[in-house]
Design an enzyme around this catalytic site. Structure first.
Site, PDB file in Angstrom:
ATOM      1  N   GLY A 268       0.539  -1.037  -0.318  1.00  0.00           N
ATOM      2  CA  GLY A 268      -0.039   0.059  -0.239  1.00  0.00           C
ATOM      3  C   GLY A 268       1.097   1.077   0.141  1.00  0.00           C
TER       4      GLY A 268
ATOM      5  CD  GLU B 281       7.336  -2.151  -6.394  1.00  0.00           C
ATOM      6  OE1 GLU B 281       7.651  -1.297  -6.333  1.00  0.00           O
ATOM      7  OE2 GLU B 281       5.817  -2.618  -6.854  1.00  0.00           O
TER       8      GLU B 281
HETATM    9  C1  LIG Z   1      -2.822  -1.634 -12.623  1.00  0.00           C
HETATM   10  C2  LIG Z   1      -1.665  -1.009 -11.487  1.00  0.00           C
HETATM   11  C3  LIG Z   1      -1.427  -1.552 -10.190  1.00  0.00           C
HETATM   12  C4  LIG Z   1      -0.850  -0.842  -9.482  1.00  0.00           C
HETATM   13  N1  LIG Z   1      -0.613  -1.453  -8.426  1.00  0.00           N
HETATM   14  C5  LIG Z   1      -0.045  -0.631  -7.567  1.00  0.00           C
HETATM   15  C6  LIG Z   1       0.388  -1.435  -6.411  1.00  0.00           C
HETATM   16  O1  LIG Z   1      -0.283  -2.575  -5.532  1.00  0.00           O
HETATM   17  N2  LIG Z   1       0.929  -0.739  -4.894  1.00  0.00           N
HETATM   18  C7  LIG Z   1       0.790   0.794  -4.906  1.00  0.00           C
HETATM   19  O2  LIG Z   1       1.340   1.241  -4.664  1.00  0.00           O
HETATM   20  N3  LIG Z   1       0.728   1.708  -6.551  1.00  0.00           N
HETATM   21  C8  LIG Z   1       0.130   0.396  -7.292  1.00  0.00           C
HETATM   22  N4  LIG Z   1       0.074   1.308  -8.622  1.00  0.00           N
HETATM   23  C9  LIG Z   1       0.649   2.700  -8.539  1.00  0.00           C
HETATM   24  C10 LIG Z   1       1.689   3.370  -9.703  1.00  0.00           C
HETATM   25  O3  LIG Z   1       2.855   2.114  -8.580  1.00  0.00           O
HETATM   26  C11 LIG Z   1       1.465   4.402  -9.718  1.00  0.00           C
HETATM   27  O4  LIG Z   1       0.568   4.197 -10.591  1.00  0.00           O
HETATM   28  C12 LIG Z   1       2.816   5.020 -10.515  1.00  0.00           C
HETATM   29  O5  LIG Z   1       3.994   5.019  -9.751  1.00  0.00           O
HETATM   30  C13 LIG Z   1       2.363   6.453 -11.334  1.00  0.00           C
HETATM   31  O6  LIG Z   1       2.024   7.124 -10.473  1.00  0.00           O
HETATM   32  P1  LIG Z   1       0.590   7.525 -10.904  1.00  0.00           P
HETATM   33  O7  LIG Z   1      -0.356   6.766 -11.737  1.00  0.00           O
HETATM   34  O8  LIG Z   1       0.396   8.591  -9.210  1.00  0.00           O
HETATM   35  O9  LIG Z   1       1.178   8.755 -11.563  1.00  0.00           O
HETATM   36  P2  LIG Z   1       1.776  10.488 -11.843  1.00  0.00           P
HETATM   37  O10 LIG Z   1       2.198  10.506 -10.959  1.00  0.00           O
HETATM   38  O11 LIG Z   1       0.272  11.341 -11.633  1.00  0.00           O
HETATM   39  O12 LIG Z   1       2.288  10.992 -13.197  1.00  0.00           O
HETATM   40  C14 LIG Z   1       1.152  10.372 -14.253  1.00  0.00           C
HETATM   41  C15 LIG Z   1       2.308  11.040 -15.782  1.00  0.00           C
HETATM   42  O13 LIG Z   1       2.989  12.289 -15.349  1.00  0.00           O
HETATM   43  C16 LIG Z   1       4.405  11.934 -15.717  1.00  0.00           C
HETATM   44  N5  LIG Z   1       5.715  13.009 -14.398  1.00  0.00           N
HETATM   45  C17 LIG Z   1       4.815  13.450 -13.023  1.00  0.00           C
HETATM   46  N6  LIG Z   1       6.100  13.452 -12.336  1.00  0.00           N
HETATM   47  C18 LIG Z   1       6.767  14.168 -13.523  1.00  0.00           C
HETATM   48  C19 LIG Z   1       7.794  14.434 -13.237  1.00  0.00           C
HETATM   49  N7  LIG Z   1       8.179  15.578 -12.434  1.00  0.00           N
HETATM   50  N8  LIG Z   1       8.306  14.602 -14.852  1.00  0.00           N
HETATM   51  C20 LIG Z   1       8.464  14.476 -15.620  1.00  0.00           C
HETATM   52  N9  LIG Z   1       7.167  13.265 -15.638  1.00  0.00           N
HETATM   53  C21 LIG Z   1       6.253  13.128 -14.861  1.00  0.00           C
HETATM   54  C22 LIG Z   1       4.873  10.098 -14.475  1.00  0.00           C
HETATM   55  O14 LIG Z   1       6.088  10.086 -15.876  1.00  0.00           O
HETATM   56  C23 LIG Z   1       3.466   9.565 -15.737  1.00  0.00           C
HETATM   57  O15 LIG Z   1       2.980   9.301 -16.810  1.00  0.00           O
HETATM   58  C24 LIG Z   1      -0.293   0.142  -9.825  1.00  0.00           C
HETATM   59  C25 LIG Z   1      -0.982   1.148 -10.438  1.00  0.00           C
HETATM   60  C26 LIG Z   1      -1.416   0.567 -12.007  1.00  0.00           C
HETATM   61  C27 LIG Z   1      -2.592   0.976 -12.594  1.00  0.00           C
END
Ligand SMILES: Cc1cc2nc3c(=O)[nH]c(=O)nc-3n(C[C@H](O)[C@H](O)[C@H](O)COP(=O)(O)OP(=O)(O)OC[C@H]3O[C@@H](n4cnc5c(N)ncnc54)[C@H](O)[C@@H]3O)c2cc1C
Length: 388
Positions: A124, A246
């Protein structure tokens, strides 16, 4: 009998896992994908065979192997056409528990996990409003006597419905009161069975591939203080071990995907005859596959290197990130080449290419997105100014 050396052990593992996976052929995964159902039978078979306890030390009943061996297992599942996302977290979460958990915690949980009586499959971290900036998480674990009371919301928490335990990261000191924003975060082992009906709500999220991911709401969930991993406030540091494991293990899955795509695409390219010759005789079809192959094999070397560093307790942040970046790019390139090689059949469910294509796309975004890895390399390896 002497213990096999590493290449021999890895080959044995690969053969044995491949054999197990043959019991779960393409139609098994295709059918689950259509229903968005959890691969329970597959996870049980892996658990019974002991693979889910790969990293657990022998004194707790596990195999006592390293991330390098876990990587071989996960890669082979993907190379066989399956998907280890239903259960891979037990391998990488283990890094945090093994390195920072107390002896009492290990004694309490690890033998039961080894036996398959307990699942530690949920991690989480992510929250709806913080995105990739983990230091901004808002879930609070407030100490009240011998308990923590957890309030907040997590998103994308995969396998929460299929796990007994969750490794949770929460703030134990508000952001305004810490010197460094990575401070004041703590890791708790949450017993989801006890929390169910006592402030915990889990809501599934339907996604483009079959992933059993969820939103999790904590509304005053009580967690015994003895479930704190390591020291309060040091959670970010502990998390990093889990995150490196991971990245390496998911990179291994990408290598497996890449090899699967290339095997299927090459087979099809040899069989499909158009203009009176196999399509694979055309350089226009060969070259994208050859290039993808080169990139998958190069990425595999980085994955093995990062795993070896992790297992020997050396610093491996850069290598784990690079492994994930290169492997996810290589599997995505192989996926595209496989779709293109299959022409229209690349889109037909019965060929499984489109399913694996959707599955491997995830790894450009999760568990860490490509941009964030590039930012890490720029800052921590190349010494460029921090961009965020
Ligand atoms: C199917 C699935 C399973 C998952 N399982 C887990 C889980 O079990 N546990 C858990 O904790 N999380 C989980 N996640 C979450 C996952 O780790 C996040 O989706 C991932 O880290 C990206 O974060 P975000 O979705 O908040 O994207 P954001 O941080 O909102 O980013 C959106 C976009 O903006 C870009 N971006 C953001 N900041 C910058 C920057 N400073 N410079 C350049 N580009 C930037 C990113 O590269 C991305 O393309 C899962 C996600 C999915 C879709």
């Amino acid at each position: 009998m002497p213990a096999p050396d590493k290449p021999e052990l890895h080959q044995q593992l690969k053969t044995a896992v491949g054999e197990l996976c043959r019991g779960f052929p393409d139609p098994y995964w295709r059918d689950l994908d259509a229903k968005r159902a959890y691969p329970e039978a597959f996870v049980q078979a892996l658990t019974r065979a002991g693979y889910m306890a790969t990293l657990i030390p022998e004194e707790y009943g596990g195999a006592g192997l390293g991330v390098a061996e876990a990587a071989v297992i996960l890669e082979e599942i993907h190379r066989s056409g399956g998907n280890a996302a239903a259960c891979h977290a037990q391998m990488y979460i283990m890094g945090t528990v093994l390195r920072h958990g107390s002896e009492a915690q290990k004694k309490k949980y690890l033998p039961a996990i080894t036996r398959g009586d307990l699942r530690l499959q949920a991690f989480g971290v992510s929250e709806p409003t913080t995105g990739s900036d983990t230091t901004q998480i808002k879930t609070i674990a407030a100490r009240r006597g011998d308990k923590y009371v957890v309030k907040g919301q997590k998103i994308w928490i995969s396998r929460a419905e299929h796990s007994d335990l969750m490794l949770l990261i929460a703030r134990t000191t508000p952001l305004e009161q810490v010197k460094k924003r990575t401070g004041g975060l703590s890791v708790l082992l949450v017993d989801l069975r006890q929390a169910a009906g006592h402030g915990l709500t889990i809501r599934p999220i339907r996604t483009m591939m079959n992933h059993a991911t969820t939103e999790v709401f904590f509304d005053g969930v009580e967690v015994p203080a003895e479930n704190l991993i390591g020291e309060e406030g040091q959670g970010f540091r502990y998390l990093l071990d889990g995150l490196n494991a991971e990245r390496i293990l998911i990179a291994a899955e990408c290598i497996g995907d890449g090899r699967w795509f290339l095997e299927r695409a090459c087979r099809y390219a040899k069989e499909r005859v158009v203009f009176s010759r196999p399509i694979g005789q055309n350089q226009g079809v060969q070259f994208p596959l050859a290039r993808a192959y080169a990139n998958v094999e190069a990425a595999a070397l980085m994955v093995a290197h990062a795993a070896q560093l992790f297992d020997s307790h050396q610093s491996c942040g850069a290598q784990a990130n690079m492994a994930k970046l290169l492997a996810a790019d290589a599997s995505w390139e192989a996926a595209n080449a496989a779709v293109q090689t299959h022409g229209g059949f690349g889109f037909a469910e019965e060929y499984d290419i489109e399913r694996k294509f959707r599955e491997t796309r995830l790894y450009q975004v999760a568990p860490v997105s490509t941009n964030l890895i590039l930012a890490y390399i720029a800052e921590h390896v190349l010494g460029l100014p921090r961009s965020y």
